[in-house]
Design a protein around this motif. Structure first.
Motif: not given
Length: 534
Positions: A100-109, A146-158
Motif C-alpha cells: 500500500l502506497f509503496t510500503g517501505p522506502l526501499y521500494f524507491l531504492y 502489504i496492507n499498511y504503511f508507516n507514517l510519523h510512527g503510526k501504521k496506516i492500515h487497510w
C-alpha cells in the motif's frame, strides 16, 4: 546534499551470505553466474541473445500493449516498450510486492537502482538498448504483508478480508484509508502532491494491480520504467513446459534441495531463505490461490475439493495456464523465461534465495541472470544533521548497537577516565611475577594464582560498569538526546528504509527526493549510502 558511504559489512545489518557474495568469496562461485561488474555484461548480453526465443519477445511486446491499454504512458516508457521488439534490446529487472502506497522506502531504492543500471549500460553498450523493468508481484497472496504503511510512527492500515492473488483485490474501502492518511498529513505545504497520488492511484482504479501500476508510473514513468504484470494468460503460456517439469517431474525440488545442502556445507552461518516444495505452483481462480499437492495419486488443491488426475491436470494447464501461479521458487524462472533479462536487482533476502536457484536454471536450459544488490540509503534531514554535528558524532557511529553507542559517547564526554585498560595491564604485569614464582616453587599453586587474577579482573570490570552507569545518570541529557536521534534514524532498531514510507521523506524534501536518488546512487557501489540533506 552531502554523500557519505560505509561498506555494507560494517553496517551490521547484512547477512554473512550477502557480505561474502559482495566479496565474491570463491566458495560461493558455484551459486551465481557472472558477478555484476561492468566488464561482465558483454558476455551476458551475448548469451541471453543466443538463448532467448524470438517468439517470447513477440508475446511479451503484445502483452505489454494490452497491459498498458488505457494507461497514460510517458514518452520514455513508450520508447522502451517499442524497443523491446528489437533483438538488440534487453532488460534489467527488480520485483516488489504491491505494498500500500509503496510500503517501505526501499521500494524507491530498488527501482532507482534498476533505472540507473539501465542508464549506465546504455552508455557502455551503444549498439544495444536496455530497459528498466519493475515486475509487480500481483499473484502474491500474503495480504497482511502489504496492507499498511508507516507514517510519523503510526501504521496506516487497510482493514479488509482478503483471499486469492492480491493484484486482483478490489480497492473498495480505500477511501477510508485515504481519509486517515489525509488527517495524518495535516495541511503542510507539500501534502497536496501526496494526497493526489493516493487518490488517483487507489480511488480511481478498481484493483490493486491497476493502482500500483499508476503509482509506480507516476513516480518513475518519466524515467522510462516498464511495469510488468505476470498474471497474464499469454505470458503464462510460455511457462507451460517449465510448469510441467515442476509439477510432474519435481525438477526444482531436487535441484534446489541439492543446492541448499551445498550452501550449508560452505558455511553454517548461511541462513536458508526459501525451501522448495515438490510442487511449486498454486491453483489460481477468482478469490482462490491455494497450493497444489500430490495426494493419493491425485493432484489436489489444498483447502478445496478440487482434484485432478495427471491427464486432467496437464489438460487444465495447457487450456488455462492463467490458473497456475508460480510460488517464490518458480517465479524467478518465469520472469527469466518471458523477459530478455540480464540482471536481477534485489535486497539481501531476495539475493539469498536467488543463490539457491542456479543449478535449477542450468537443468532447464534458462540463462541465469546476474544478481545485483540494490542500493541502500540512510536519509538524514537538515535538522538531524545539525544534531549529529552538535553531538560530535561520525555517521558510522550511528549504525552501532544503541548500548555500545551510548557507552562510546559517555566515555568520550566524561571528565573522568572510565577505561580501566591501563589498570588491567598493570594487574597482568603483577601476576606475571607471581606466575614465575609459582613455576619455581610449587606448580600446583598456578591454579590459585590464575583464579585470583580472574577474580581481580572481574572486579575491575564491575567497577568500570558501575562507574559508567553513574556517569550515564550524571549525563542523562546526553543519553536521552542520543537515544532519540538514533531512534529517529533507525526506527524500531531497524534500517530506516525498512520502516519509513517515502511520503515521510517527501514532506522533508519535496519533488527533489527522487531526482536526488537518481543523481547520487550508483548501482555498482558496494557501499551503504548516507545522504545528508543540508
Amino acid at each position: 546534499m552531502e554523500v557519505e558511504c560505509i561498506p555494507f559489512k560494517e553496517t551490521g545489518y547484512f547477512s554473512q551470505l550477502i557480505c561474502d557474495y559482495l566479496d565474491q568469496k570463491k566458495d560461493l562461485s558455484p551459486f551465481f553466474y557472472r558477478y555484476p561488474v561492468p566488464e561482465n555484461f558483454a558476455a551476458q548480453i551475448r548469451e541471453k541473445a543466443a538463448n532467448y526465443p524470438k517468439a517470447n519477445r513477440s508475446v511479451l511486446v503484445e502483452s505489454l500493449k494490452k497491459q498498458y491499454y488505457n494507461v497514460e504512458v510517458s514518452k520514455g516508457t513508450q520508447k522502451n516498450m517499442d524497443a523491446l521488439s528489437k533483438e538488440t534490446t534487453f532488460t534489467v529487472v527488480t520485483g516488489h510486492q504491491l505494498n500500500l502506497f509503496t510500503g517501505p522506502l526501499y521500494f524507491l531504492y530498488k527501482i532507482v537502482s534498476t533505472i540507473n543500471l539501465a542508464k549506465k549500460l546504455n552508455k557502455e553498450h551503444p549498439d544495444n538498448h536496455f530497459v528498466p523493468v519493475y515486475w509487480m508481484a500481483t499473484e502474491d497472496h500474503d495480504f497482511d504483508e502489504i496492507n499498511y504503511f508507516n507514517l510519523h510512527g503510526k501504521k496506516i492500515h487497510w482493514n479488509k478480508k482478503a483471499s486469492g492473488a492480491v493484484g486482483r483485490l478490489s480497492t473498495e474501502g480505500l477511501d477510508e484509508v485515504y481519509e486517515i492518511f489525509v488527517s495524518e498529513l495535516g495541511n503542510l505545504g507539500l501534502t497536496d502532491r501526496l494526497k493526489e497520488l493516493f487518490k488517483k492511484a487507489y480511488l480511481e482504479h478498481s484493483n490493486l494491480t491497476g493502482a500500483t501500476r499508476y503509482l509506480a508510473n507516476a513516480l518513475f514513468g518519466n524515467q522510462g520504467l516498464v511495469i510488468v504484470d505476470g498474471d497474464d494468460v499469454e505470458l503464462k503460456k510460455l511457462l507451460v513446459p517449465y510448469a510441467k517439469k515442476d509439477i510432474l517431474d519435481h525438477t526444482p525440488y531436487e535441484k534446489i534441495s541439492e543446492t541448499i545442502n551445498a550452501l550449508s556445507n560452505v558455511s553454517s552461518d548461511y541462513n536458508i531463505q526459501v525451501n522448495p516444495r515438490e510442487i511449486n505452483y498454486f491453483y489460481l481462480k477468482d478469490d482462490l490461490r491455494e497450493r497444489i499437492i500430490l495426494k493419493k495419486g491425485k493432484y489436489h488443491v489444498i483447502n478445496t475439493h478440487i482434484d485432478f488426475s495427471q491427464e486432467e491436470l496437464v489438460k487444465e494447464l495447457e487450456s488455462h495456464p492463467e490458473r497456475f501461479s508460480p510460488n517464490v521458487v518458480a517465479r524467478p524462472l518465469y520472469q527469466e523465461v518471458i523477459l530478455p533479462n540480464l540482471c536481477y536487482i534485489g535486497g539481501g533476502g531476495e539475493l539469498a534465495y536467488w543463490l539457491e536457484l542456479k543449478p535449477y536454471f542450468d537443468e532447464l536450459g534458462v540463462t541465469f541472470p546476474m544478481l545485483m544488490l540494490r542500493n541502500s540509503v540512510l536519509l538524514i534531514t537538515e535538522k538531524q544533521c545539525e544534531k549529529v554535528e552538535k553531538m560530535g558524532l561520525k555517521v558510522p557511529h550511528l549504525f552501532m548497537k544503541q548500548h555500545s553507542l551510548i557507552n562510546k559517547k559517555i566515555r568520550g564526554i566524561s571528565n573522568i577516565d572510565i577505561d580501566f585498560t591501563p589498570q588491567k595491564k598493570l594487574l597482568e604485569e603483577q601476576f606475571k611475577d607471581m606466575y614465575e614464582l609459582a613455576e619455581k616453587t610449587d606448580k600446583s599453586f598456578l591454579g590459585a594464582v590464575k583464579a585470583q587474577e580472574v577474580k581481580q579482573k572481574k572486579g575491575l570490570d564491575n567497577l568500570e560498569k558501575r562507574l559508567l552507569r553513574a556517569q550515564k545518570r550524571k549525563l542523562k541529557d546526553h543519553v536521552v538526546r542520543l537515544t532519540e536521534l538514533q531512534n529517529e534514524l533507525f526506527p524500531n532498531k531497524s534500517l530506516q528504509e525498512r520502516q519509513l514510507n517515502f511520503s515521510e521523506m517527501y514532506l522533508q524534501m519535496g519533488d527533489e527526493l527522487i531526482p536526488l536518488l537518481l543523481d547520487t546512487l550508483n548501482p555498482f557501489s558496494k557501499d551503504f549510502t548516507i545522504l545528508k540533506h543540508k
